[in-house]
Design a protein around this motif. Sequence first.
Motif, PDB file in Angstrom:
ATOM      1  N   LYS A  89      13.629  -3.659  -7.938  1.00 27.41           N
ATOM      2  CA  LYS A  89      14.716  -4.165  -7.108  1.00 27.41           C
ATOM      3  C   LYS A  89      15.715  -4.910  -7.972  1.00 27.41           C
ATOM      4  O   LYS A  89      15.352  -5.684  -8.815  1.00 27.41           O
ATOM      5  CB  LYS A  89      14.176  -5.127  -6.045  1.00 27.41           C
ATOM      6  N   ILE A  93      -1.435  -0.784  -8.576  1.00 29.15           N
ATOM      7  CA  ILE A  93      -0.356  -1.734  -8.282  1.00 29.15           C
ATOM      8  C   ILE A  93      -0.423  -2.917  -9.249  1.00 29.15           C
ATOM      9  O   ILE A  93       0.615  -3.430  -9.689  1.00 29.15           O
ATOM     10  CB  ILE A  93      -0.445  -2.188  -6.816  1.00 29.15           C
ATOM     11  N   THR A 118       1.355  -2.039 -12.336  1.00 33.61           N
ATOM     12  CA  THR A 118       2.766  -1.663 -12.196  1.00 33.61           C
ATOM     13  C   THR A 118       3.630  -2.843 -12.625  1.00 33.61           C
ATOM     14  O   THR A 118       3.732  -3.836 -11.897  1.00 33.61           O
ATOM     15  CB  THR A 118       3.106  -1.279 -10.745  1.00 33.61           C
ATOM     16  N   LEU A 158       9.685  -9.293  -2.502  1.00 38.74           N
ATOM     17  CA  LEU A 158       8.997  -8.343  -3.375  1.00 38.74           C
ATOM     18  C   LEU A 158       7.489  -8.572  -3.379  1.00 38.74           C
ATOM     19  O   LEU A 158       6.705  -7.609  -3.388  1.00 38.74           O
ATOM     20  CB  LEU A 158       9.544  -8.453  -4.799  1.00 38.74           C
ATOM     21  N   THR A 189       6.407  -5.254 -12.810  1.00 34.00           N
ATOM     22  CA  THR A 189       7.544  -5.502 -11.926  1.00 34.00           C
ATOM     23  C   THR A 189       8.162  -6.852 -12.259  1.00 34.00           C
ATOM     24  O   THR A 189       7.465  -7.867 -12.293  1.00 34.00           O
ATOM     25  CB  THR A 189       7.108  -5.499 -10.447  1.00 34.00           C
ATOM     26  N   LYS A 222       6.155  -7.247  -0.073  1.00 35.78           N
ATOM     27  CA  LYS A 222       6.132  -5.783  -0.059  1.00 35.78           C
ATOM     28  C   LYS A 222       4.989  -5.257  -0.935  1.00 35.78           C
ATOM     29  O   LYS A 222       4.267  -4.328  -0.539  1.00 35.78           O
ATOM     30  CB  LYS A 222       7.467  -5.237  -0.574  1.00 35.78           C
ATOM     31  N   ARG A 223       4.795  -5.861  -2.077  1.00 33.69           N
ATOM     32  CA  ARG A 223       3.752  -5.432  -2.998  1.00 33.69           C
ATOM     33  C   ARG A 223       2.374  -5.581  -2.367  1.00 33.69           C
ATOM     34  O   ARG A 223       1.533  -4.674  -2.427  1.00 33.69           O
ATOM     35  CB  ARG A 223       3.856  -6.274  -4.280  1.00 33.69           C
ATOM     36  N   TYR A 238       5.105   3.941  -6.860  1.00 33.54           N
ATOM     37  CA  TYR A 238       4.940   2.481  -6.834  1.00 33.54           C
ATOM     38  C   TYR A 238       6.032   1.802  -7.670  1.00 33.54           C
ATOM     39  O   TYR A 238       6.645   0.822  -7.247  1.00 33.54           O
ATOM     40  CB  TYR A 238       3.569   2.092  -7.385  1.00 33.54           C
ATOM     41  N   THR A 297       0.581  -9.741  -7.281  1.00 25.58           N
ATOM     42  CA  THR A 297       0.091  -9.989  -5.922  1.00 25.58           C
ATOM     43  C   THR A 297      -0.273 -11.451  -5.694  1.00 25.58           C
ATOM     44  O   THR A 297      -0.389 -11.888  -4.548  1.00 25.58           O
ATOM     45  CB  THR A 297      -1.135  -9.106  -5.631  1.00 25.58           C
ATOM     46  N   THR A 315       9.308   1.903  -5.871  1.00 32.00           N
ATOM     47  CA  THR A 315       9.329   1.064  -4.670  1.00 32.00           C
ATOM     48  C   THR A 315       9.487  -0.410  -5.012  1.00 32.00           C
ATOM     49  O   THR A 315      10.212  -1.143  -4.327  1.00 32.00           O
ATOM     50  CB  THR A 315       8.035   1.267  -3.858  1.00 32.00           C
ATOM     51  N   PHE A 316       8.804  -0.840  -6.066  1.00 27.61           N
ATOM     52  CA  PHE A 316       8.830  -2.274  -6.404  1.00 27.61           C
ATOM     53  C   PHE A 316      10.000  -2.685  -7.258  1.00 27.61           C
ATOM     54  O   PHE A 316      10.170  -3.864  -7.557  1.00 27.61           O
ATOM     55  CB  PHE A 316       7.527  -2.635  -7.137  1.00 27.61           C
TER      56      PHE A 316
END
Length: 437
Positions: free
Chosen positions: A437, A89, A92, A405, A94, A408-409, A431, A122, A434-435
């Motif tokens: 948006k 994550i 990832t 976001l 984002t 959710k993360r 992942y 995060t 999902t992230f």
Amino acid sequence: MRNVSIFLYEWKHFVRSPFKIVALLLFIIASIYGLQNGADLYEKQNAEIERINKEAKTEKETVVAYFENNKKGPENRPWVDVTTPFWAIWSTPTYHFKKPSPAIVYSIGQTEHYGFYKAIGTSSSPYDADMAKEIANPERIQSGTLDFSFVILYLLPLLLLVLLYNIKGREAEHGFLPLVFVQTGSKNWWILSRTAFYTLLLLFILLGLLIYGAMLTTVFNTENVFWQVFLWVSIYLLFWIIIYFLILKFGKNTVSNTLQMIGVWLLFAFIVPAAVQQWVSIERPTNLMVDIIDAKRDKTDEIYDQPNALTNEQLYKLYPNLKQTEVAKDTSRIKNVRRNSITALINNAMKQATAKVEEDNRYRNELITQTYWFNPLTYFQNKFNHVSQTHYDDYQAYRDNIQDLIDKRIEIMVLDIWNDVKVDKVKYLEYNKTFKK
């Protein structure tokens, strides 16, 4: 026929007045310059968003290559293991964007006060320093940016003043005003008709400017936005027309009319907004975001130093399902899992701190809203900003989306860590989806 005669008379008077023609040309030039500024900002932000998306795609492909080559991460960083939820994550890429509306060509609004993209991690927050990159240049803030809404709000009334100031006054000073009233039949009708000539002239010019601005972006592809802007510009024009018409109707001479027009413009353009701003600052001083700074620094240290039992209790309160995981029952594994989950507690502390800032901002905005009935320029400015999606509310919604976001993360990361999920290429791509948006 009487209206046509008055319009023809006013047209001859207008074309024989270099001062009025020059004022109108300067207004048009300023408007075009403002529209170009809005269009340039629109293009720059879209180009930046495209560049960031390409970089994010490259980062994702790099991580995917690790899975395809049976690697756990970059060779120069052996501690990174993308087969674990934490590092997968973390790796990832984002971003969340506030994509510029095509209508930004008409009103830049608060665009330059806030960032328009945010890298989501995060440990991110909607109030991180990179959310305000656009105001990093002090010279840019000091000079400001001339946009179309500024021209409309502040220069249009001055243009009207130049076009209307000598209506009735010149005739009264030369002593043939009674003759004019006899020929036209009504003083009010004569003044109204001459004023209507300049109203129609300006409406035609403003419509042309709005069409020019729409051609610079894709406003015509956005439903009803063009006509919404034209509606509010027309209402604003009529607002000043009515004020100046009343001054002309009851005025005695050109000097008196001009001074009254200037006085009303100064009142609504500077005195009232400044007084409102001062009152709001006294009623609710600007939040210096000390709570956010304390949460980011002191509260973080406090969370890391607190007893493990308290950390477990707080995590279980946030995510009750953690109690049922296998890791929660394994004392030998829970230590590392707990450590990697602390960002959830820090995020929760940051949300509590930002809630106070947002409450202060909401209260200040409500106070300003209560002044709209005697603070028309602020009212119309906010209307233009709403239509162009550059209002404070638009950026608040953008910050809310960023926080969603982040939540959710962190939630997915914590749950997958505690459930000991093994990450492969399919899971990693999941992942990313999902992230996004």
